[in-house]
Write a protein that holds these residues in place. Structure first.
Motif, PDB file in Angstrom:
ATOM      1  N   UNK A   1       0.759  -1.404  -0.173  1.00  0.00           N
ATOM      2  CA  UNK A   1      -0.072  -0.159  -0.187  1.00  0.00           C
ATOM      3  C   UNK A   1       0.709   1.093  -0.215  1.00  0.00           C
ATOM      4  N   UNK A   2       0.666   1.704  -0.972  1.00  0.00           N
ATOM      5  CA  UNK A   2       1.313   3.086  -1.294  1.00  0.00           C
ATOM      6  C   UNK A   2       0.612   4.641  -0.376  1.00  0.00           C
ATOM      7  N   UNK A   3       0.712   4.968  -0.074  1.00  0.00           N
ATOM      8  CA  UNK A   3      -0.117   5.678   0.776  1.00  0.00           C
ATOM      9  C   UNK A   3      -0.489   7.143   0.211  1.00  0.00           C
ATOM     10  N   UNK A   4      -1.261   7.231  -0.053  1.00  0.00           N
ATOM     11  CA  UNK A   4      -1.493   8.497  -1.395  1.00  0.00           C
ATOM     12  C   UNK A   4      -1.544   9.772  -0.066  1.00  0.00           C
ATOM     13  N   UNK A   5      -1.098  10.795  -0.959  1.00  0.00           N
ATOM     14  CA  UNK A   5      -0.890  12.346   0.250  1.00  0.00           C
ATOM     15  C   UNK A   5      -2.327  12.753   0.513  1.00  0.00           C
ATOM     16  N   UNK A   6      -2.926  13.138   1.324  1.00  0.00           N
ATOM     17  CA  UNK A   6      -4.276  12.920   1.683  1.00  0.00           C
ATOM     18  C   UNK A   6      -4.509  14.291   1.908  1.00  0.00           C
ATOM     19  N   UNK A   7      -3.689  14.764   3.119  1.00  0.00           N
ATOM     20  CA  UNK A   7      -3.326  16.222   4.146  1.00  0.00           C
ATOM     21  C   UNK A   7      -2.700  17.169   2.938  1.00  0.00           C
TER      22      UNK A   7
ATOM     23  N   UNK B   1       4.196  13.615  -3.341  1.00  0.00           N
ATOM     24  CA  UNK B   1       2.648  12.756  -3.602  1.00  0.00           C
ATOM     25  C   UNK B   1       2.284  11.620  -2.771  1.00  0.00           C
ATOM     26  N   UNK B   2       3.496  11.005  -2.459  1.00  0.00           N
ATOM     27  CA  UNK B   2       3.198   9.558  -1.087  1.00  0.00           C
ATOM     28  C   UNK B   2       3.774  10.197   0.009  1.00  0.00           C
ATOM     29  N   UNK B   3       2.746   9.339   0.282  1.00  0.00           N
ATOM     30  CA  UNK B   3       3.315   9.222   1.952  1.00  0.00           C
ATOM     31  C   UNK B   3       3.768   8.108   2.465  1.00  0.00           C
ATOM     32  N   UNK B   4       4.196   6.845   2.549  1.00  0.00           N
ATOM     33  CA  UNK B   4       4.746   5.761   3.019  1.00  0.00           C
ATOM     34  C   UNK B   4       3.828   4.870   2.451  1.00  0.00           C
ATOM     35  N   UNK B   5       5.614   3.791   2.110  1.00  0.00           N
ATOM     36  CA  UNK B   5       4.643   2.513   1.774  1.00  0.00           C
ATOM     37  C   UNK B   5       4.984   1.485   2.530  1.00  0.00           C
ATOM     38  N   UNK B   6       3.839   0.876   2.765  1.00  0.00           N
ATOM     39  CA  UNK B   6       3.364  -0.091   4.064  1.00  0.00           C
ATOM     40  C   UNK B   6       2.948  -1.473   3.481  1.00  0.00           C
ATOM     41  N   UNK B   7       3.938  -2.858   3.691  1.00  0.00           N
ATOM     42  CA  UNK B   7       3.495  -4.156   3.090  1.00  0.00           C
ATOM     43  C   UNK B   7       3.159  -5.039   4.231  1.00  0.00           C
ATOM     44  N   UNK B   8       2.478  -5.809   3.909  1.00  0.00           N
ATOM     45  CA  UNK B   8       2.085  -6.484   4.560  1.00  0.00           C
ATOM     46  C   UNK B   8       2.230  -7.878   3.997  1.00  0.00           C
ATOM     47  N   UNK B   9       2.727  -9.102   4.883  1.00  0.00           N
ATOM     48  CA  UNK B   9       2.761 -10.903   3.973  1.00  0.00           C
ATOM     49  C   UNK B   9       1.897 -11.259   5.354  1.00  0.00           C
ATOM     50  N   UNK B  10       0.773 -12.338   4.957  1.00  0.00           N
ATOM     51  CA  UNK B  10       0.337 -12.212   5.878  1.00  0.00           C
ATOM     52  C   UNK B  10      -0.843 -13.990   5.188  1.00  0.00           C
ATOM     53  N   UNK B  11       0.331 -14.616   6.235  1.00  0.00           N
ATOM     54  CA  UNK B  11      -0.495 -16.335   5.739  1.00  0.00           C
ATOM     55  C   UNK B  11      -1.814 -16.905   6.838  1.00  0.00           C
ATOM     56  N   UNK B  12      -2.927 -17.390   5.068  1.00  0.00           N
ATOM     57  CA  UNK B  12      -3.983 -17.529   5.657  1.00  0.00           C
ATOM     58  C   UNK B  12      -3.674 -19.148   5.443  1.00  0.00           C
ATOM     59  N   UNK B  13      -4.657 -20.086   6.917  1.00  0.00           N
ATOM     60  CA  UNK B  13      -4.617 -21.714   7.389  1.00  0.00           C
ATOM     61  C   UNK B  13      -5.325 -22.298   5.715  1.00  0.00           C
ATOM     62  N   UNK B  14      -4.938 -23.344   5.077  1.00  0.00           N
ATOM     63  CA  UNK B  14      -5.482 -23.358   4.334  1.00  0.00           C
ATOM     64  C   UNK B  14      -6.732 -23.825   3.837  1.00  0.00           C
ATOM     65  N   UNK B  15      -6.533 -24.110   5.168  1.00  0.00           N
ATOM     66  CA  UNK B  15      -8.088 -25.955   6.324  1.00  0.00           C
ATOM     67  C   UNK B  15      -9.174 -24.531   6.502  1.00  0.00           C
ATOM     68  N   UNK B  16      -8.391 -23.536   6.562  1.00  0.00           N
ATOM     69  CA  UNK B  16      -9.175 -22.714   6.286  1.00  0.00           C
ATOM     70  C   UNK B  16     -10.245 -21.969   5.271  1.00  0.00           C
ATOM     71  N   UNK B  17      -9.578 -22.454   4.369  1.00  0.00           N
ATOM     72  CA  UNK B  17     -10.390 -21.854   3.359  1.00  0.00           C
ATOM     73  C   UNK B  17     -10.553 -22.869   1.974  1.00  0.00           C
ATOM     74  N   UNK B  18     -10.476 -24.643   2.213  1.00  0.00           N
ATOM     75  CA  UNK B  18     -10.813 -24.868   2.202  1.00  0.00           C
ATOM     76  C   UNK B  18     -11.939 -25.608   2.478  1.00  0.00           C
ATOM     77  N   UNK B  19     -12.132 -25.250   3.707  1.00  0.00           N
ATOM     78  CA  UNK B  19     -13.453 -25.686   4.118  1.00  0.00           C
ATOM     79  C   UNK B  19     -14.480 -24.870   4.808  1.00  0.00           C
ATOM     80  N   UNK B  20     -14.236 -23.632   3.894  1.00  0.00           N
ATOM     81  CA  UNK B  20     -15.498 -22.347   3.871  1.00  0.00           C
ATOM     82  C   UNK B  20     -15.332 -21.586   4.820  1.00  0.00           C
ATOM     83  N   UNK B  21     -13.840 -21.827   5.533  1.00  0.00           N
ATOM     84  CA  UNK B  21     -13.669 -21.171   6.775  1.00  0.00           C
ATOM     85  C   UNK B  21     -12.549 -19.278   6.375  1.00  0.00           C
TER      86      UNK B  21
END
Length: 612
Positions: A213-219, A294-314
């Motif tokens: 997420x390259x935060x845009x300048x809003x202020x 023009x850009x405030x900051x660059x924020x980056x997240x790498x999130x792991x989702x348990x595959x069983x949640x995705x396979x099991x409808x959760x």
């Protein structure tokens, strides 16, 4: 202002200066390596229209792409369609290539230059879901074309809502499904990711969401915006933490524990994703480029989702795209209101339970935020009036004892230890507590610090004008300077000048009943000048609050002085002295100070005697 009150004010001033420098200061220098901008495969198109994703004659490229995706190859080509979910607060544009969010517009807010406030778009904010197959391939959802459904009307938690489903049919009985749901009058977008019948295809490895997420300048004030922009996260065990907002170096954290939510937080707005269960782990980072306005900051997240949640409808999640409004944030999920900076510890509680309720109440009846600030001052001054009265009475007691104190100073000319010891003995004999003038001011500190967080982060003041200030959430510019003054800036804030003048007036008023002489009196006038430099670039609302507060306090003290009879105070002190004549002083803090000073004076006398 007695000596202890002056010391107390000096300590408060030093603490505020340290706080403003280390906790309120924005980044000022260039960070580490620049973050490379990723390219997006999807092309934006008008709502509900279709655009070819590849040239019709590029059959070779399509064949190569299909080969790389293996069993998902049939989904590698298609047309990108843009569909919209919309309510009174948000306009969310979704793309069928990847089945992802492409743009989010906050309909009731504008940027500092009065453009539509686009909090999220495919150019500056990119989300990528990837997963592993049993055949060893890494599949990106953005490489797949989904078939969108029509917008469906439904009810979610007893409220009307709209939903769009994106489906990628991998094989008979095997599909990837993404569902987006938007309730009426909500900043939250429900999201569900479900791999139906894919147990034989998908490897037992986490599905990974990478959000850049390259935060845009809003202020207008990008320095202040950067200082209040960071990445916050909340663990499944209930622990809130964040990357440093003021660091000038790249920030990064690797979290091995489950995470409940991650938020890309700006000064007044937040984009976040919240897991119904949790992300199994996370990596988060923050960088910025000082020269890029023009850009405030660059924020980056790498999130792991348990595959069983995705396979099991959760695989259920919630996106939040909205303002940092306390009443809005507290209804999202546990501790989500901490994306609004209200201070730490007792300062946050003061804002939550004392300042914000009063501010919201006044906001319901009054349209001018300048008037609201004035009434807020009167409300707080009314609450603190007992402390103000007690502080003034303490100073009045010191004033009526000034002849005796001056006599002690003359008696022990140059011997500070003997002077202090005998002065403390006088206070004890007359029933005067020298700390009683300092303690009331210290008890007011939580409110003082709470305001340092309330005004710079109050979205209610954003773009609200008052008098010559166009926006109470940032500094007012009464005049621009053709040069920059170190620590002051290149502009003149009139509210800051008024605050400085009123503080000097307030200090002069206090000194009329003060026993302070020499350097301490000089420093009491120097501190307002220092604060003029510190607060020149702070929000106009904060400076205006302190200006009004000083005027009201000055009026309070004038009123108290009118009704307080110093002759009666003197008589009460003499009556106390007569009543307790011949009695040993009671124990306590004052007695311990007196004993310590007496012992120090005796040791100093012995030292001088030995030196002879």
């Amino acid at each position: 202002m007695d000596r202890n009150s002056a010391i107390g004010m000096g300590l408060i001033a030093v603490i505020i200066l340290v706080y403003s420098i280390f906790f309120m200061k924005g980044p000022e220098q260039k960070t580490g390596p620049e973050t490379k901008k990723a390219t997006t495969a999807a092309t934006m198109a008008p709502d509900s229209s279709a655009v070819a994703s590849t040239p019709a004659d590029d059959s070779l490229a399509r064949a190569q792409r299909s080969s790389q995706l293996g069993e998902f190859g049939a989904l590698a080509t298609g047309q990108n369609q843009n569909l919209v979910l919309e309510n009174k607060e948000l306009k969310v544009t979704l793309g069928s290539q990847g089945g992802k969010v492409e743009e989010v517009v906050l309909k009731n807010y504008k940027t500092w230059d009065q453009k539509a406030l686009v909090l999220f778009d495919s150019k500056s904010s990119r989300q990528e879901f990837t997963f592993q197959t049993k055949s060893g391939r890494t599949i990106k959802l953005s490489d797949l074309f989904f078939q969108p459904s029509a917008v469906a009307n439904l009810t979610v938690k007893e409220k009307p809502a709209k939903a769009i489903t994106f489906t990628a049919q991998v094989a008979p009985g095997q599909s990837i499904e993404q569902v987006y749901t938007l309730q009426d009058d909500s900043y939250q977008v429900g999201y569900q990711l479900h791999f139906r019948g894919m147990e034989g295809v998908v490897a037992q490895q986490p599905v990974v969401l990478t959000w850049t997420d390259e935060l845009k300048r809003l202020e207008k004030d990008i320095k202040q915006n950067r200082n209040h922009s960071t990445l916050n996260y909340y663990t499944a065990e209930g622990s809130f933490d964040k990357l440093s907002a003021s660091s000038t170096d790249p920030e990064a954290e690797k979290l091995e524990e489950p995470v409940k939510w991650v938020a890309n937080k700006q000064n007044f707005f937040t984009a976040a994703i919240i897991a119904d269960n949790s992300f199994s782990d996370a990596e988060v980072s923050s960088t910025f480029k000082d020269e890029d306005t023009t850009q405030v900051k660059t924020l980056r997240s790498k999130l792991s989702i348990p595959v069983q949640d995705v396979l099991g409808g959760k695989g259920h999640f919630t996106y939040f795209f909205g303002p940092n409004d306390y009443d809005v944030l507290k209804r999202v999920t546990e501790d989500f209101d901490r994306n609004l900076e209200l201070g730490w510890g007792i300062f946050a509680y003061v804002n939550k339970y004392l300042i914000i309720p009063a501010f919201d109440f006044l906001e319901d009846f009054i349209g001018s935020y300048g008037i609201i600030i004035i009434l807020l001052v009167l409300y707080i001054k009314l609450l603190l009036s007992p402390l103000t009265y007690k502080s003034y009475i303490s100073m009045a007691k010191m004033k009526v004892l000034k002849p005796e104190i001056d006599a002690i100073k003359e008696k022990h000319d140059g011997d500070m230890q003997k002077t202090q010891a005998e002065t403390m003995a006088l206070y004890s004999k007359m029933g005067v507590n020298p700390m009683s003038g300092c303690i009331p001011m210290l008890l007011q500190m939580p409110i003082l610090f709470a305001m340092f967080n309330f005004f710079p982060n109050s979205i209610e003041l954003r773009q609200e004008p008052f008098l010559w200030a166009h926006d109470l959430s940032t500094y007012d510019v009464f005049a621009m300077l053709p040069f920059t003054i170190p620590f002051y800036g290149n502009h003149v804030s009139m509210f800051t000048l008024l605050m400085t003048a009123s503080t000097i007036l307030y200090t002069w008023s206090n000194n009329q009943v003060s026993t302070v002489q020499g350097p301490m009196k000089f420093y009491s006038y120097l501190m307002p000048i220092i604060f003029m430099f510190v607060l020149n670039s702070f929000p106009a609302g904060l400076s205006f609050y302190y200006f009004v507060s000083n005027i009201v306090t000055f009026g309070q003290q004038a009123l108290i002085r009118y009704f307080v009879d110093e002759g009666k105070i003197r008589k009460n002190l003499e009556d106390y002295q007569e009543k307790n004549k011949g009695k040993e002083p009671k124990g306590g803090f004052q007695k311990r100070i007196q004993d310590a000073m007496k012992a120090a004076a005796e040791q100093e006398a012995q030292r001088k005697k030995g030196a002879r």
